[in-house]
Each structure stands twice: as structure tokens, then as C-alpha cells.
Motif scaffolding. Sequence first.
Motif, PDB file in Angstrom:
ATOM      1  N   PRO A  71      20.014   4.086 -18.978  1.00 28.02           N
ATOM      2  CA  PRO A  71      19.961   5.316 -18.174  1.00 28.02           C
ATOM      3  C   PRO A  71      21.085   6.273 -18.601  1.00 28.02           C
ATOM      4  N   PRO A  72      21.008   7.510 -18.185  1.00 30.50           N
ATOM      5  CA  PRO A  72      22.066   8.457 -18.573  1.00 30.50           C
ATOM      6  C   PRO A  72      23.458   7.931 -18.212  1.00 30.50           C
ATOM      7  N   ARG A  73      24.410   8.285 -19.064  1.00 30.19           N
ATOM      8  CA  ARG A  73      25.776   7.782 -18.882  1.00 30.19           C
ATOM      9  C   ARG A  73      26.362   8.160 -17.532  1.00 30.19           C
ATOM     10  N   PHE A  74      26.038   9.342 -17.046  1.00 28.21           N
ATOM     11  CA  PHE A  74      26.584   9.779 -15.763  1.00 28.21           C
ATOM     12  C   PHE A  74      26.150   8.833 -14.640  1.00 28.21           C
ATOM     13  N   LEU A  75      24.873   8.463 -14.642  1.00 23.45           N
ATOM     14  CA  LEU A  75      24.378   7.582 -13.590  1.00 23.45           C
ATOM     15  C   LEU A  75      24.977   6.181 -13.710  1.00 23.45           C
ATOM     16  N   MET A  76      25.149   5.700 -14.938  1.00 27.62           N
ATOM     17  CA  MET A  76      25.775   4.389 -15.131  1.00 27.62           C
ATOM     18  C   MET A  76      27.223   4.415 -14.658  1.00 27.62           C
ATOM     19  N   THR A  77      27.934   5.496 -14.963  1.00 31.24           N
ATOM     20  CA  THR A  77      29.325   5.617 -14.529  1.00 31.24           C
ATOM     21  C   THR A  77      29.399   5.720 -13.008  1.00 31.24           C
ATOM     22  N   LEU A  78      28.497   6.484 -12.413  1.00 26.03           N
ATOM     23  CA  LEU A  78      28.469   6.609 -10.954  1.00 26.03           C
ATOM     24  C   LEU A  78      28.175   5.263 -10.300  1.00 26.03           C
ATOM     25  N   GLU A  79      27.231   4.514 -10.853  1.00 25.43           N
ATOM     26  CA  GLU A  79      26.923   3.183 -10.316  1.00 25.43           C
ATOM     27  C   GLU A  79      28.146   2.272 -10.415  1.00 25.43           C
ATOM     28  N   GLY A  80      28.862   2.340 -11.527  1.00 27.05           N
ATOM     29  CA  GLY A  80      30.057   1.529 -11.691  1.00 27.05           C
ATOM     30  C   GLY A  80      31.149   1.893 -10.703  1.00 27.05           C
ATOM     31  N   LEU A  81      31.345   3.183 -10.493  1.00 28.22           N
ATOM     32  CA  LEU A  81      32.372   3.620  -9.547  1.00 28.22           C
ATOM     33  C   LEU A  81      32.033   3.211  -8.114  1.00 28.22           C
ATOM     34  N   VAL A  82      30.754   3.289  -7.764  1.00 27.62           N
ATOM     35  CA  VAL A  82      30.339   2.858  -6.427  1.00 27.62           C
ATOM     36  C   VAL A  82      30.549   1.351  -6.274  1.00 27.62           C
ATOM     37  N   GLY A  83      30.254   0.583  -7.318  1.00 32.17           N
ATOM     38  CA  GLY A  83      30.480  -0.865  -7.271  1.00 32.17           C
ATOM     39  C   GLY A  83      31.945  -1.216  -7.112  1.00 32.17           C
ATOM     40  N   VAL A  84      32.799  -0.531  -7.847  1.00 35.18           N
ATOM     41  CA  VAL A  84      34.239  -0.787  -7.744  1.00 35.18           C
ATOM     42  C   VAL A  84      34.747  -0.387  -6.357  1.00 35.18           C
ATOM     43  N   ALA A  85      34.293   0.750  -5.835  1.00 35.71           N
ATOM     44  CA  ALA A  85      34.713   1.179  -4.495  1.00 35.71           C
ATOM     45  C   ALA A  85      34.238   0.185  -3.437  1.00 35.71           C
ATOM     46  N   THR A  86      33.031  -0.333  -3.599  1.00 35.65           N
ATOM     47  CA  THR A  86      32.524  -1.330  -2.663  1.00 35.65           C
ATOM     48  C   THR A  86      33.375  -2.590  -2.692  1.00 35.65           C
ATOM     49  N   SER A  87      33.749  -3.018  -3.886  1.00 38.34           N
ATOM     50  CA  SER A  87      34.562  -4.239  -3.987  1.00 38.34           C
ATOM     51  C   SER A  87      35.951  -4.036  -3.406  1.00 38.34           C
ATOM     52  N   VAL A  88      36.527  -2.865  -3.602  1.00 39.94           N
ATOM     53  CA  VAL A  88      37.845  -2.594  -3.020  1.00 39.94           C
ATOM     54  C   VAL A  88      37.755  -2.612  -1.496  1.00 39.94           C
ATOM     55  N   THR A  89      36.675  -2.059  -0.968  1.00 39.40           N
ATOM     56  CA  THR A  89      36.480  -2.075   0.480  1.00 39.40           C
ATOM     57  C   THR A  89      36.310  -3.487   0.998  1.00 39.40           C
ATOM     58  N   GLY A  90      35.577  -4.311   0.270  1.00 42.92           N
ATOM     59  CA  GLY A  90      35.357  -5.690   0.694  1.00 42.92           C
ATOM     60  C   GLY A  90      36.563  -6.573   0.537  1.00 42.92           C
TER      61      GLY A  90
END
Length: 96
Positions: A71-90
Motif C-alpha cells: 500500500p502507499p507509504r503514507f498509509l503504511m507509516t500511519l498504520e505503524g504510528l497508530v500501532g506504536v501509539a496503541t502500544s505506548v498506551t497499553g
Amino acid sequence: MASEPLSGRVGLGIRSFLALLLGVVGFFMVVLAALMPGTAAVLLVKLFAAYALLDGLLSIFIAAKGVRRAPPRFLMTLEGLVGVATSVTGLHPRPG
């Protein structure tokens, strides 16, 4: 060509071992949940946070590497940032 069947067997052995390990961990999680539900819930959240962190970092790495047919790099980067933010929250302990 002689190494192809061997590599298939090794891959099957690794997959079988991982399936067995997943089953054993699942069994112990059920036992832990029956005996100590509070501890099991906290452990489950921590395991999910670790998974989200790994998934997010791998998504960012793949986006930075620029793998074809992704998928486009922007969407992959956004998915990664959301995953990292979720893990920090957890992983962050709640006050109180």
C-alpha cells in the motif's frame, strides 16, 4: 534443487514448533485466567501492547524500505504510528 525439500521440512518443523508453543501459552493463559483473573487481564493487555509495538515498527520499516506491491507509504507509516501509539498506551501504567 536438493536443498528445496529440506528447506520445506525445516519450515514445516518451525511452524509446527510455533503452533505447539502457541497452544502451550494459550493453555497457561486459560489456567491463569481461571486462578487469577486480574493478573490475566493485565498480562493480556501487556501482550497485546507488545504485539502492537512490533507490528507498528515493522510497518514503519516496510514503509521506509519502500517494498513494491505494498500500500502507499503514507498509509503504511500511519498504520505503524497508530500501532506504536496503541502500544505506548497499553504499556503505560495508569495512575491511581
